[in-house]
Write a protein that holds these residues in place. Sequence first.
Motif, PDB file in Angstrom:
ATOM      1  N   LEU A  43       0.776  -1.306   0.002  1.00  0.00           N
ATOM      2  CA  LEU A  43      -0.307   0.304   0.047  1.00  0.00           C
ATOM      3  C   LEU A  43       0.717   1.247   0.085  1.00  0.00           C
ATOM      4  N   ASP A  44       2.207   1.355   0.370  1.00  0.00           N
ATOM      5  CA  ASP A  44       3.131   2.133   0.565  1.00  0.00           C
ATOM      6  C   ASP A  44       3.536   2.992  -0.153  1.00  0.00           C
ATOM      7  N   PHE A  46       2.110   2.019  -3.531  1.00  0.00           N
ATOM      8  CA  PHE A  46       1.611   2.179  -4.466  1.00  0.00           C
ATOM      9  C   PHE A  46       0.859   3.665  -4.009  1.00  0.00           C
ATOM     10  N   ILE A  47       0.925   4.305  -3.239  1.00  0.00           N
ATOM     11  CA  ILE A  47       0.477   5.662  -2.512  1.00  0.00           C
ATOM     12  C   ILE A  47       1.444   6.237  -2.926  1.00  0.00           C
ATOM     13  N   GLY A  48       2.640   5.971  -3.120  1.00  0.00           N
ATOM     14  CA  GLY A  48       4.390   7.011  -3.564  1.00  0.00           C
ATOM     15  C   GLY A  48       4.282   6.682  -4.632  1.00  0.00           C
ATOM     16  N   SER A  49       3.510   6.158  -5.577  1.00  0.00           N
ATOM     17  CA  SER A  49       3.555   5.746  -6.852  1.00  0.00           C
ATOM     18  C   SER A  49       2.269   6.281  -7.448  1.00  0.00           C
ATOM     19  N   ILE A  50       1.769   7.024  -6.534  1.00  0.00           N
ATOM     20  CA  ILE A  50       0.746   8.304  -7.143  1.00  0.00           C
ATOM     21  C   ILE A  50       1.548   9.674  -7.671  1.00  0.00           C
ATOM     22  N   GLN A  52       2.120  13.578  -7.443  1.00  0.00           N
ATOM     23  CA  GLN A  52       0.941  14.319  -6.110  1.00  0.00           C
ATOM     24  C   GLN A  52       1.478  15.616  -6.828  1.00  0.00           C
TER      25      GLN A  52
END
Length: 91
Positions: A43-44, A46-50, A52
Amino acid sequence: MKKLLAPIAVSLSLCLAGGPALAQERSPEELAREGLAKLLSALDLFIGSIPQYETPEILPNGDIIIRRIHPEDDKSPESPRKQEEDRKDSI
């Protein structure tokens, strides 16, 4: 065909016999903790790949600018003029 079935049957029986023994070596709590750690790590990532973005900025002419935030780029690139001045100062 019979020559292939015998090795496959032996391999399959060895795999099935060894499966439960391997699962009983570790407690369910330990397996759950390990699974949760892997899930949180995924999950970490995945969130880092979005990508911002900063808040949108509306220019006087009506253009809307939404700048991307690059967390891995702590330092913004210097302008060529600034680099040239630094070179002159070092000489």
